[in-house]
Enzyme design. Structure first.
Site, PDB file in Angstrom:
ATOM      1  CE  LYS A  14      79.674  29.203 -69.413  1.00 27.96           C
ATOM      2  NZ  LYS A  14      79.296  28.236 -70.656  1.00 27.96           N
TER       3      LYS A  14
ATOM      4  CD  GLU B 226      95.322  33.659 -73.354  1.00 20.86           C
ATOM      5  OE1 GLU B 226      95.932  34.134 -74.277  1.00 20.86           O
ATOM      6  OE2 GLU B 226      96.147  34.082 -71.770  1.00 20.86           O
TER       7      GLU B 226
ATOM      8  CB  CYS C 112      92.605  32.955 -80.880  1.00 19.26           C
ATOM      9  SG  CYS C 112      93.209  31.605 -80.121  1.00 19.26           S
TER      10      CYS C 112
HETATM   11  P1  NAD Z   1      82.288  34.192 -76.372  1.00 17.36           P
HETATM   12  O1  NAD Z   1      83.440  35.284 -75.716  1.00 17.36           O
HETATM   13  O2  NAD Z   1      81.042  33.967 -77.005  1.00 17.36           O
HETATM   14  O3  NAD Z   1      82.363  32.611 -75.240  1.00 17.36           O
HETATM   15  C1  NAD Z   1      83.697  32.286 -73.988  1.00 17.36           C
HETATM   16  C2  NAD Z   1      82.913  31.919 -73.553  1.00 17.36           C
HETATM   17  O4  NAD Z   1      82.263  32.868 -72.120  1.00 17.36           O
HETATM   18  C3  NAD Z   1      81.676  30.461 -73.244  1.00 17.36           C
HETATM   19  O5  NAD Z   1      81.614  29.320 -72.461  1.00 17.36           O
HETATM   20  C4  NAD Z   1      80.312  31.497 -72.354  1.00 17.36           C
HETATM   21  O6  NAD Z   1      79.229  30.695 -72.436  1.00 17.36           O
HETATM   22  C5  NAD Z   1      81.334  32.187 -72.065  1.00 17.36           C
HETATM   23  N1  NAD Z   1      80.471  33.751 -71.777  1.00 17.36           N
HETATM   24  C6  NAD Z   1      79.034  34.355 -72.039  1.00 17.36           C
HETATM   25  N2  NAD Z   1      78.564  35.428 -71.595  1.00 17.36           N
HETATM   26  C7  NAD Z   1      79.341  35.288 -70.803  1.00 17.36           C
HETATM   27  C8  NAD Z   1      78.966  35.962 -69.385  1.00 17.36           C
HETATM   28  N3  NAD Z   1      78.915  37.048 -69.399  1.00 17.36           N
HETATM   29  N4  NAD Z   1      80.103  35.023 -67.919  1.00 17.36           N
HETATM   30  C9  NAD Z   1      81.136  34.430 -68.065  1.00 17.36           C
HETATM   31  N5  NAD Z   1      81.122  33.647 -69.356  1.00 17.36           N
HETATM   32  C10 NAD Z   1      80.531  34.181 -70.013  1.00 17.36           C
HETATM   33  O7  NAD Z   1      83.664  33.445 -77.677  1.00 17.36           O
HETATM   34  P2  NAD Z   1      82.661  32.347 -78.746  1.00 17.36           P
HETATM   35  O8  NAD Z   1      82.057  32.420 -79.537  1.00 17.36           O
HETATM   36  O9  NAD Z   1      83.363  31.060 -77.776  1.00 17.36           O
HETATM   37  O10 NAD Z   1      84.796  31.606 -79.391  1.00 17.36           O
HETATM   38  C11 NAD Z   1      85.325  32.473 -80.008  1.00 17.36           C
HETATM   39  C12 NAD Z   1      86.364  34.057 -79.835  1.00 17.36           C
HETATM   40  O11 NAD Z   1      87.303  32.545 -78.943  1.00 17.36           O
HETATM   41  C13 NAD Z   1      86.718  34.551 -80.717  1.00 17.36           C
HETATM   42  O12 NAD Z   1      87.038  35.980 -80.687  1.00 17.36           O
HETATM   43  C14 NAD Z   1      88.350  33.669 -81.010  1.00 17.36           C
HETATM   44  O13 NAD Z   1      89.363  34.807 -80.435  1.00 17.36           O
HETATM   45  C15 NAD Z   1      88.204  33.285 -79.383  1.00 17.36           C
HETATM   46  N6  NAD Z   1      89.776  32.161 -78.918  1.00 17.36           N
HETATM   47  C16 NAD Z   1      90.139  33.135 -77.706  1.00 17.36           C
HETATM   48  C17 NAD Z   1      91.668  32.609 -77.621  1.00 17.36           C
HETATM   49  C18 NAD Z   1      93.114  32.942 -77.282  1.00 17.36           C
HETATM   50  O14 NAD Z   1      93.911  31.780 -76.747  1.00 17.36           O
HETATM   51  N7  NAD Z   1      93.280  33.937 -77.352  1.00 17.36           N
HETATM   52  C19 NAD Z   1      91.563  30.507 -78.114  1.00 17.36           C
HETATM   53  C20 NAD Z   1      90.404  30.713 -79.036  1.00 17.36           C
HETATM   54  C21 NAD Z   1      88.776  31.277 -79.124  1.00 17.36           C
END
Ligand code: NAD
Length: 483
Positions: A176, A251, A285
């Site tokens: 997803k 991550e 990130c």
């Molecule tokens: P998010 O956690 O809101 O969403 C990430 C994904 O998770 C999306 O596809 C979302 O639809 C899904 N999701 C949300 N709730 C869920 C649930 N209950 N069950 C399953 N899936 C669910 O994050 P975002 O706002 O899309 O991204 C930003 C964040 O990602 C920042 O905190 C950033 O630091 C982090 N990030 C980390 C890395 C890394 O490699 N450590 C890389 C890129 C981004």
């Protein structure tokens, strides 16, 4: 490649509408306008995807490394073939400058698939000899059906970073992408069809996290989850998946220190720190959002840094000169502006930026924020502790090596750190003491795909990259043979 207004899921090798016919708006952040519609998939769609993956698994896992590798290389070639379309789509969907998508996102998506298509040919398992008694060898078999869930900041880059090792190792995937940036994953599904990926091997389900994402994580037949996203979502995922004993790779967020010692090559440190702070509007990130500068160099670094930031061009992501595009969504735009207000309340002095910017022409209703540099904050204030994930950095002064190590380690996060110094001993010493999964010395975001990638503390659990990822996506089994 044709891009429809209504996107589809990719299930069992074909493009399918969501079962209940519901769609979500997909906005272009540079204009604030809805330009397409995403399937608002639910449990029933995920159920179809899991069923397709289950049926495909015996064939794919037993097809042999050579076959899997060849199919994946055709997918990589497809990314190259449709590079222009993918660049335009990624920029439109996310707000990032097209130049960045062309330089980083799409080439990296290609490299991810290509890397794991070839890495699997070199992947070996262990053998342990018990002298005069027995030999053990480790079999590494694919896990089965795995879930890959990715965020919006580097859409196709992070999506393929998970899918590629999962497929190479012989798993079938239910994936997803973020509902905020679904377009490149949709185009990717067309590339997979054109490349002849057998049906059901990869299934892409679009929709909201709490609906489609949650259904993937909860599904008993999905045996492992590779997730990149926010720390809060990661916590929630772990609570759901851990009682089902699923393998988890998380991550998560970061609040990365960028340390400039007195002996740093200042111009290079300024140039790299500007990139580390503001690439992708600060929505990476790994961005260095807390800049620590040693006393003697502080004023000179600050002045040069602010001058360099003043030269960044903010505007239409389509414009080849643009360095700073749009913030990904209205919600995120408002969140970042709230963080800036809070920084002011905490006593921060805005050196440059600090406000929303009205776009020109077609971008008049877009979500733009000026790159913002703040000084004068205490180490313990929220601005220096919480992830903002936008074009906002703080400048902070330090005196000694011990002090800056404490400051760097003083948040709940531990993803990456960058150190600028010309003293090699100091570089090694500090790198060893920093609580982070990745440390860069005199550079930033230089990536070798063979290296372990991930964070410590609230930045995550597990490592991606290279053979680490292939180990995650396989289940080891020891076989012991007595002489
Ligand atoms: P998010 O956690 O809101 O969403 C990430 C994904 O998770 C999306 O596809 C979302 O639809 C899904 N999701 C949300 N709730 C869920 C649930 N209950 N069950 C399953 N899936 C669910 O994050 P975002 O706002 O899309 O991204 C930003 C964040 O990602 C920042 O905190 C950033 O630091 C982090 N990030 C980390 C890395 C890394 O490699 N450590 C890389 C890129 C981004």
């Amino acid at each position: 490649m044709q891009i429809e207004k209504y996107l589809s899921n990719y299930i069992n090798g074909e493009l399918r509408k969501p079962i209940d016919g519901e769609y979500l708006d997909n906005l272009e952040p540079a204009t604030g306008q809805v330009y397409s519609y995403i399937p608002a998939s639910k449990t029933a769609d995920v159920e179809q995807a899991v069923k397709a993956a289950e049926e495909a698994f015996p064939g794919w896992s037993n097809a042999g490394i050579k076959f899997r590798s060849e199919v994946m290389l055709r997918i990589a070639a497809g990314i190259k073939k449709y590079e222009n379309e993918l660049v335009a789509a990624e920029s439109k969907d996310n707000g990032k400058p097209e130049s960045l998508a062309r330089l980083v996102d799409i080439p990296r998506a290609h490299d991810n698939i290509h890397f794991f298509a070839t890495a699997i040919e070199h992947f070996a398992s262990e053998s342990h000899h018990m002298e005069n008694l027995a030999i053990n060898y480790t079999l590494r078999r694919p896990i089965g059906i795995v879930g890959c869930i990715s965020p919006w900041n580097l859409p196709l880059y992070l999506f393929t970073w998970k899918i590629a090792p999962a497929l190479a190792a012989g798993n079938c995937v239910v994936a997803k992408p973020s509902e905020v940036t679904p377009m490149s994953a949709y185009l990717f599904s067309k590339i997979c069809i054109e490349a002849g990926l057998p049906k059901g091997v990869l299934n892409i389900v679009h929709g909201l996290g709490p609906d489609a994402g949650q259904a993937i994580v909860e599904h008993p037949k999905v045996k492992a989850i590779s997730f990149t996203g926010g720390t809060k979502t990661g916590e929630h995922l772990a609570r759901t998946a851990a009682p089902m004993f699923k393998k988890l790779s998380l991550e998560l967020g970061g609040k990365n220190p960028n340390i400039i010692f007195d002996d740093a090559a200042i111009d290079k440190a300024v140039e790299t720190s500007v990139k580390a702070a503001f690439s992708n509007q600060g929505q990476i990130c790994l961005c260095g959002s807390r800049i620590y500068i040693q006393d003697k160099l502080y004023n000179e670094f600050r002045d040069k840094f602010v001058d360099a930031v003043a030269k960044l061009k903010l505007g239409d992501p389509k414009n080849p000169d643009t360095n700073i595009g749009a913030i990904v969504s209205k919600t995120h735009f408002e969140k970042i502006l709230n963080h800036i207000d809070r920084a002011k309340d905490e006593g921060g002095k805005i050196l440059i930026g600090g406000q929303a910017v009205k776009g020109k022409g077609r971008c008049a209703d877009g979500y733009f924020i000026a790159p913002t540099v703040i000084e004068g904050l205490t180490p313990k204030c929220s601005t220096n502790k919480d992830e903002i994930f936008g074009p906002v950095v703080t400048l902070n002064r330090f005196k000694t090596e011990d002090e800056v190590v404490d400051l760097a380690n003083g948040t709940s996060y531990g993803l990456s750190a960058t150190i600028f110094t010309s003293d090699l001993n100091r570089a090694h010493r500090v790198a060893e003491r920093i609580e982070a999964g990745i440390v860069w010395i005199n550079t930033w975001l230089l990536r070798d795909l063979r290296t372990p990638f991930g964070g410590v503390k609230s930045s995550g659990v597990g490592r991606e990259g290279g053979f680490e990822a292939l180990r995650f996506f396989t289940e080891p089994k020891n076989v012991c043979i007595k002489y």
